[in-house]
Write a protein that holds these residues in place. Structure first.
Motif, PDB file in Angstrom:
ATOM      1  N   TYR A 116     110.033 -14.929  53.823  1.00 48.61           N
ATOM      2  CA  TYR A 116     109.936 -13.479  53.675  1.00 48.61           C
ATOM      3  C   TYR A 116     110.823 -12.747  54.676  1.00 48.61           C
ATOM      4  N   TYR A 117     110.740 -13.128  55.958  1.00 50.55           N
ATOM      5  CA  TYR A 117     111.497 -12.387  56.949  1.00 50.55           C
ATOM      6  C   TYR A 117     113.004 -12.548  56.756  1.00 50.55           C
ATOM      7  N   GLN A 118     113.420 -13.689  56.214  1.00 48.08           N
ATOM      8  CA  GLN A 118     114.828 -13.835  55.877  1.00 48.08           C
ATOM      9  C   GLN A 118     115.207 -12.886  54.751  1.00 48.08           C
ATOM     10  N   GLN A 119     114.312 -12.732  53.750  1.00 50.51           N
ATOM     11  CA  GLN A 119     114.564 -11.796  52.658  1.00 50.51           C
ATOM     12  C   GLN A 119     114.513 -10.350  53.155  1.00 50.51           C
ATOM     13  N   ALA A 120     113.589 -10.071  54.071  1.00 47.15           N
ATOM     14  CA  ALA A 120     113.415  -8.707  54.555  1.00 47.15           C
ATOM     15  C   ALA A 120     114.659  -8.208  55.264  1.00 47.15           C
ATOM     16  N   GLU A 121     115.340  -9.091  56.000  1.00 45.69           N
ATOM     17  CA  GLU A 121     116.564  -8.692  56.673  1.00 45.69           C
ATOM     18  C   GLU A 121     117.614  -8.269  55.666  1.00 45.69           C
ATOM     19  N   ALA A 122     117.662  -9.004  54.527  1.00 47.34           N
ATOM     20  CA  ALA A 122     118.661  -8.697  53.508  1.00 47.34           C
ATOM     21  C   ALA A 122     118.290  -7.453  52.717  1.00 47.34           C
ATOM     22  N   MET A 123     116.982  -7.241  52.446  1.00 44.14           N
ATOM     23  CA  MET A 123     116.548  -6.150  51.583  1.00 44.14           C
ATOM     24  C   MET A 123     116.265  -4.864  52.356  1.00 44.14           C
ATOM     25  N   ASP A 124     116.188  -4.931  53.714  1.00 44.09           N
ATOM     26  CA  ASP A 124     115.875  -3.758  54.522  1.00 44.09           C
ATOM     27  C   ASP A 124     114.590  -3.103  54.043  1.00 44.09           C
ATOM     28  N   ASP A 125     113.495  -3.843  54.068  1.00 45.56           N
ATOM     29  CA  ASP A 125     112.208  -3.369  53.566  1.00 45.56           C
ATOM     30  C   ASP A 125     111.723  -2.157  54.346  1.00 45.56           C
ATOM     31  N   THR A 126     110.864  -1.371  53.707  1.00 44.66           N
ATOM     32  CA  THR A 126     110.288  -0.204  54.346  1.00 44.66           C
ATOM     33  C   THR A 126     109.253  -0.647  55.378  1.00 44.66           C
ATOM     34  N   PRO A 127     108.889   0.238  56.316  1.00 46.01           N
ATOM     35  CA  PRO A 127     107.839  -0.118  57.288  1.00 46.01           C
ATOM     36  C   PRO A 127     106.527  -0.502  56.604  1.00 46.01           C
ATOM     37  N   GLU A 128     106.216   0.146  55.458  1.00 43.24           N
ATOM     38  CA  GLU A 128     104.985  -0.187  54.738  1.00 43.24           C
ATOM     39  C   GLU A 128     105.018  -1.624  54.243  1.00 43.24           C
ATOM     40  N   ASP A 129     106.192  -2.073  53.746  1.00 40.60           N
ATOM     41  CA  ASP A 129     106.316  -3.449  53.281  1.00 40.60           C
ATOM     42  C   ASP A 129     106.118  -4.437  54.421  1.00 40.60           C
ATOM     43  N   VAL A 130     106.768  -4.163  55.541  1.00 44.96           N
ATOM     44  CA  VAL A 130     106.673  -5.059  56.698  1.00 44.96           C
ATOM     45  C   VAL A 130     105.237  -5.108  57.212  1.00 44.96           C
ATOM     46  N   ASN A 131     104.575  -3.959  57.277  1.00 45.02           N
ATOM     47  CA  ASN A 131     103.189  -3.928  57.746  1.00 45.02           C
ATOM     48  C   ASN A 131     102.272  -4.718  56.815  1.00 45.02           C
ATOM     49  N   PHE A 132     102.533  -4.637  55.507  1.00 48.11           N
ATOM     50  CA  PHE A 132     101.718  -5.403  54.562  1.00 48.11           C
ATOM     51  C   PHE A 132     101.868  -6.899  54.820  1.00 48.11           C
ATOM     52  N   TRP A 133     103.112  -7.348  54.992  1.00 45.50           N
ATOM     53  CA  TRP A 133     103.337  -8.778  55.219  1.00 45.50           C
ATOM     54  C   TRP A 133     102.705  -9.249  56.527  1.00 45.50           C
ATOM     55  N   LYS A 134     102.775  -8.433  57.534  1.00 46.21           N
ATOM     56  CA  LYS A 134     102.148  -8.804  58.806  1.00 46.21           C
ATOM     57  C   LYS A 134     100.639  -8.922  58.643  1.00 46.21           C
ATOM     58  N   ALA A 135     100.037  -7.950  57.945  1.00 49.18           N
ATOM     59  CA  ALA A 135      98.584  -7.980  57.732  1.00 49.18           C
ATOM     60  C   ALA A 135      98.191  -9.175  56.870  1.00 49.18           C
ATOM     61  N   LEU A 136      99.010  -9.477  55.857  1.00 50.70           N
ATOM     62  CA  LEU A 136      98.708 -10.625  54.993  1.00 50.70           C
ATOM     63  C   LEU A 136      98.795 -11.920  55.777  1.00 50.70           C
ATOM     64  N   ASN A 137      99.761 -12.006  56.676  1.00 54.24           N
ATOM     65  CA  ASN A 137      99.932 -13.222  57.471  1.00 54.24           C
ATOM     66  C   ASN A 137      98.729 -13.472  58.385  1.00 54.24           C
ATOM     67  N   LYS A 138      98.043 -12.382  58.782  1.00 50.95           N
ATOM     68  CA  LYS A 138      96.869 -12.519  59.647  1.00 50.95           C
ATOM     69  C   LYS A 138      95.585 -12.751  58.850  1.00 50.95           C
ATOM     70  N   SER A 139      95.634 -12.477  57.559  1.00 53.15           N
ATOM     71  CA  SER A 139      94.428 -12.555  56.738  1.00 53.15           C
ATOM     72  C   SER A 139      93.991 -14.001  56.536  1.00 53.15           C
ATOM     73  N   LYS A 140      92.704 -14.246  56.731  1.00 48.69           N
ATOM     74  CA  LYS A 140      92.147 -15.579  56.521  1.00 48.69           C
ATOM     75  C   LYS A 140      91.197 -15.603  55.321  1.00 48.69           C
ATOM     76  N   GLU A 141      91.018 -14.459  54.688  1.00 49.43           N
ATOM     77  CA  GLU A 141      90.050 -14.336  53.612  1.00 49.43           C
ATOM     78  C   GLU A 141      90.727 -14.462  52.240  1.00 49.43           C
ATOM     79  N   MET A 142      89.897 -14.756  51.245  1.00 45.76           N
ATOM     80  CA  MET A 142      90.340 -14.671  49.855  1.00 45.76           C
ATOM     81  C   MET A 142      90.370 -13.194  49.463  1.00 45.76           C
ATOM     82  N   ASN A 143      91.400 -12.772  48.727  1.00 46.28           N
ATOM     83  CA  ASN A 143      91.529 -11.379  48.328  1.00 46.28           C
ATOM     84  C   ASN A 143      91.544 -11.252  46.811  1.00 46.28           C
ATOM     85  N   GLU A 144      90.873 -10.213  46.320  1.00 44.92           N
ATOM     86  CA  GLU A 144      90.910  -9.900  44.890  1.00 44.92           C
ATOM     87  C   GLU A 144      92.252  -9.237  44.591  1.00 44.92           C
ATOM     88  N   VAL A 145      93.058  -9.892  43.751  1.00 46.76           N
ATOM     89  CA  VAL A 145      94.439  -9.446  43.527  1.00 46.76           C
ATOM     90  C   VAL A 145      94.581  -8.801  42.152  1.00 46.76           C
TER      91      VAL A 145
END
Length: 222
Positions: free
Chosen positions: A61-90
């Motif tokens: 993801y972070y390799q893609q993010a450098e190329a795509m210049d993701d928004t702060p909201e996108d980066v924050n989502f990925w950081k939160a997902l990386n910390k998540s240990k729970e199952m999520n309803e998608v």
């Protein structure tokens, strides 16, 4: 170079070094895991190979993010997902030019969400609270429902509008702009005006854009 420009330049360099440090750190982690796996017993190595570790997905993801210049909201989502240990309803939400559709995928773990987003790079994730994740996809087309039911016509205030069903049902989906009726009546054939008043059936994105383009010439200014 004034102080403001110097500050912006330093902030930009700091963000670049921060992303680069994170990428290098994750790369080192992956290399170390691969090196260790070469010396593990076959039985243990087979257990590790059954599922890709989250760190590898994070690195991708972070390799893609450098190329795509993701928004702060996108980066924050990925950081939160990386910390998540729970199952999520998608839920996957498809947002069209006209219409919106959703489909539920059920409960997924972090790795499964990573895999989905790697397979669909245009999707944008967000946490909706209470263990729910929404994956948003923007589609430059009409939804299947809109293709079956959409009309363009005039609303009660003389605005060019998109309707769900024939205009007589008065179910406005979207309003575009107010039309100069006098200018249209003096310029357009009677058949074209009657067609507009009755409702122009819209079945695809080309017809949608064509009608907008045609009547934008008669939009009131201001």
């Amino acid at each position: 170079m004034n102080a403001s420009r110097i500050k912006k330049k330093l902030q930009k360099q700091w963000r670049w070094w921060k992303r680069r440090s994170l990428t290098l750190g994750l790369s080192s982690l992956v290399i170390a895991m691969v090196w260790i796996s070469m010396y593990l017993p076959d039985r243990v190595q087979s257990l590790l190979s059954t599922k890709p570790p989250v760190a590898i997905e994070t690195l991708q993801y972070y390799q893609q993010a450098e190329a795509m210049d993701d928004t702060p909201e996108d980066v924050n989502f990925w950081k939160a997902l990386n910390k998540s240990k729970e199952m999520n309803e998608v839920t996957v939400r498809h947002s069209y030019v006209c219409g919106e559709e959703e489909r539920t995928l059920g409960k997924l773990n972090t790795d499964e969400i990573y895999n989905l987003l790697n397979e669909h790079p245009s999707w944008k994730g967000q946490f909706a609270g209470q263990g729910k994740v929404i994956l948003n996809e923007t589609i430059l087309d009409l939804s299947p429902t809109c293709k079956e039911r959409a009309y363009m016509s005039l609303d009660r205030d003389g605005n060019l509008s998109l309707f769900d069903g024939p205009p007589v049902q008065d179910k406005v989906i979207k309003t575009f702009f107010q039309l100069d009726i006098n200018s249209m009546e003096s310029s357009l054939p009677d058949d074209a005006l009657r067609h507009l008043y009755d409702g122009i059936r819209i079945q695809d994105i080309d017809e949608y854009n064509s009608v907008l383009s045609t009547f934008s010439d008669y939009a009131r200014e201001g």
